[in-house]
Design a protein around this motif. Structure first.
Motif, PDB file in Angstrom:
ATOM      1  N   UNK A   1      62.585  40.043 -14.582  1.00  0.00           N
ATOM      2  CA  UNK A   1      62.426  38.719 -14.474  1.00  0.00           C
ATOM      3  C   UNK A   1      63.746  37.905 -14.734  1.00  0.00           C
ATOM      4  N   UNK A   2      64.365  38.441 -15.813  1.00  0.00           N
ATOM      5  CA  UNK A   2      65.604  37.677 -16.053  1.00  0.00           C
ATOM      6  C   UNK A   2      66.756  37.687 -14.856  1.00  0.00           C
ATOM      7  N   UNK A   3      66.830  38.726 -14.293  1.00  0.00           N
ATOM      8  CA  UNK A   3      67.602  38.993 -13.317  1.00  0.00           C
ATOM      9  C   UNK A   3      67.360  38.133 -11.949  1.00  0.00           C
ATOM     10  N   UNK A   4      65.907  38.265 -12.061  1.00  0.00           N
ATOM     11  CA  UNK A   4      65.391  37.469 -10.628  1.00  0.00           C
ATOM     12  C   UNK A   4      65.708  35.752 -10.845  1.00  0.00           C
ATOM     13  N   UNK A   5      65.568  35.450 -12.065  1.00  0.00           N
ATOM     14  CA  UNK A   5      65.846  34.146 -12.217  1.00  0.00           C
ATOM     15  C   UNK A   5      67.400  33.619 -11.691  1.00  0.00           C
ATOM     16  N   UNK A   6      68.399  34.607 -12.191  1.00  0.00           N
ATOM     17  CA  UNK A   6      69.569  34.502 -11.812  1.00  0.00           C
ATOM     18  C   UNK A   6      69.885  34.510 -10.363  1.00  0.00           C
ATOM     19  N   UNK A   7      69.012  35.432  -9.596  1.00  0.00           N
ATOM     20  CA  UNK A   7      68.939  35.450  -8.346  1.00  0.00           C
ATOM     21  C   UNK A   7      68.905  34.213  -7.429  1.00  0.00           C
ATOM     22  N   UNK A   8      67.649  33.680  -8.124  1.00  0.00           N
ATOM     23  CA  UNK A   8      67.107  32.225  -7.370  1.00  0.00           C
ATOM     24  C   UNK A   8      68.238  31.189  -7.813  1.00  0.00           C
ATOM     25  N   UNK A   9      68.677  31.252  -8.806  1.00  0.00           N
ATOM     26  CA  UNK A   9      69.763  30.297  -9.013  1.00  0.00           C
ATOM     27  C   UNK A   9      70.870  30.367  -8.230  1.00  0.00           C
ATOM     28  N   UNK A  10      71.445  31.799  -8.121  1.00  0.00           N
ATOM     29  CA  UNK A  10      72.494  31.867  -6.773  1.00  0.00           C
ATOM     30  C   UNK A  10      72.028  31.448  -5.631  1.00  0.00           C
ATOM     31  N   UNK A  11      70.896  31.616  -5.107  1.00  0.00           N
ATOM     32  CA  UNK A  11      70.453  31.238  -3.929  1.00  0.00           C
ATOM     33  C   UNK A  11      70.368  29.427  -3.871  1.00  0.00           C
ATOM     34  N   UNK A  12      69.837  28.887  -4.887  1.00  0.00           N
ATOM     35  CA  UNK A  12      69.770  27.645  -4.920  1.00  0.00           C
ATOM     36  C   UNK A  12      71.154  26.747  -4.884  1.00  0.00           C
ATOM     37  N   UNK A  13      72.107  27.616  -5.629  1.00  0.00           N
ATOM     38  CA  UNK A  13      73.675  26.919  -5.431  1.00  0.00           C
ATOM     39  C   UNK A  13      74.033  27.108  -4.021  1.00  0.00           C
ATOM     40  N   UNK A  14      73.802  28.084  -3.510  1.00  0.00           N
ATOM     41  CA  UNK A  14      74.496  28.297  -2.098  1.00  0.00           C
ATOM     42  C   UNK A  14      73.727  27.126  -1.281  1.00  0.00           C
ATOM     43  N   UNK A  15      72.480  27.031  -1.453  1.00  0.00           N
ATOM     44  CA  UNK A  15      71.912  25.930  -0.584  1.00  0.00           C
ATOM     45  C   UNK A  15      72.193  24.601  -0.703  1.00  0.00           C
ATOM     46  N   UNK A  16      72.569  24.347  -2.112  1.00  0.00           N
ATOM     47  CA  UNK A  16      73.052  23.083  -2.726  1.00  0.00           C
ATOM     48  C   UNK A  16      74.365  22.856  -1.921  1.00  0.00           C
TER      49      UNK A  16
ATOM     50  N   UNK B   1      75.834  24.064   0.750  1.00  0.00           N
ATOM     51  CA  UNK B   1      75.527  23.689   2.110  1.00  0.00           C
ATOM     52  C   UNK B   1      75.001  22.289   2.440  1.00  0.00           C
ATOM     53  N   UNK B   2      74.043  21.690   1.511  1.00  0.00           N
ATOM     54  CA  UNK B   2      73.653  20.401   1.815  1.00  0.00           C
ATOM     55  C   UNK B   2      74.776  19.213   1.514  1.00  0.00           C
ATOM     56  N   UNK B   3      75.631  19.596   0.400  1.00  0.00           N
ATOM     57  CA  UNK B   3      76.516  18.480   0.025  1.00  0.00           C
ATOM     58  C   UNK B   3      78.027  18.654   0.724  1.00  0.00           C
ATOM     59  N   UNK B   4      77.820  19.632   1.802  1.00  0.00           N
ATOM     60  CA  UNK B   4      79.069  19.997   2.525  1.00  0.00           C
ATOM     61  C   UNK B   4      79.757  18.572   3.183  1.00  0.00           C
ATOM     62  N   UNK B   5      78.954  17.848   3.659  1.00  0.00           N
ATOM     63  CA  UNK B   5      79.555  16.480   4.264  1.00  0.00           C
ATOM     64  C   UNK B   5      80.058  15.472   3.090  1.00  0.00           C
ATOM     65  N   UNK B   6      79.553  15.381   1.758  1.00  0.00           N
ATOM     66  CA  UNK B   6      79.898  14.480   0.761  1.00  0.00           C
ATOM     67  C   UNK B   6      81.241  15.006   0.167  1.00  0.00           C
ATOM     68  N   UNK B   7      81.200  16.234  -0.273  1.00  0.00           N
ATOM     69  CA  UNK B   7      82.521  16.671  -0.767  1.00  0.00           C
ATOM     70  C   UNK B   7      82.770  18.265  -0.396  1.00  0.00           C
ATOM     71  N   UNK B   8      83.742  18.331   0.424  1.00  0.00           N
ATOM     72  CA  UNK B   8      84.098  19.688   0.943  1.00  0.00           C
ATOM     73  C   UNK B   8      84.401  20.666  -0.185  1.00  0.00           C
TER      74      UNK B   8
END
Length: 71
Positions: free
Chosen positions: A16-31, A33-40
């Motif tokens: 569960x602890x490792x899965x939470x870090x996996x979700x955090x890493x995926x969220x960082x990638x998604x974030x 990609x979303x802020x790409x236009x604001x600050x490269x």
């Protein structure tokens, strides 16, 4: 079947602890990609850190699930 269930129950908190870090890493990638236009530069850093965290988490999940705590 009983062995697999008992194995997952014993490794549950660590998985569960490792899965939470996996979700955090995926969220960082998604974030990133979303802020790409604001600050490269922030987007690149966020994506790189997210990928590193996600890949390390996948690696640790694999070894924990296969070999347990002593890996």
């Amino acid at each position: 079947m009983n062995f697999i269930q008992r194995s997952i129950e014993m490794k549950g908190p660590l998985l569960l602890f490792e899965f939470i870090f996996l979700i955090g890493g995926i969220l960082l990638v998604v974030i990133g990609l979303k802020i790409r236009k604001q600050s490269r530069s922030s987007a690149v850093v966020s994506v790189i850190i997210g990928l590193i965290i996600a890949l390390i988490s996948i690696y640790l999940l694999f070894w924990t699930f296969i070999f347990g705590y002593n890996s």
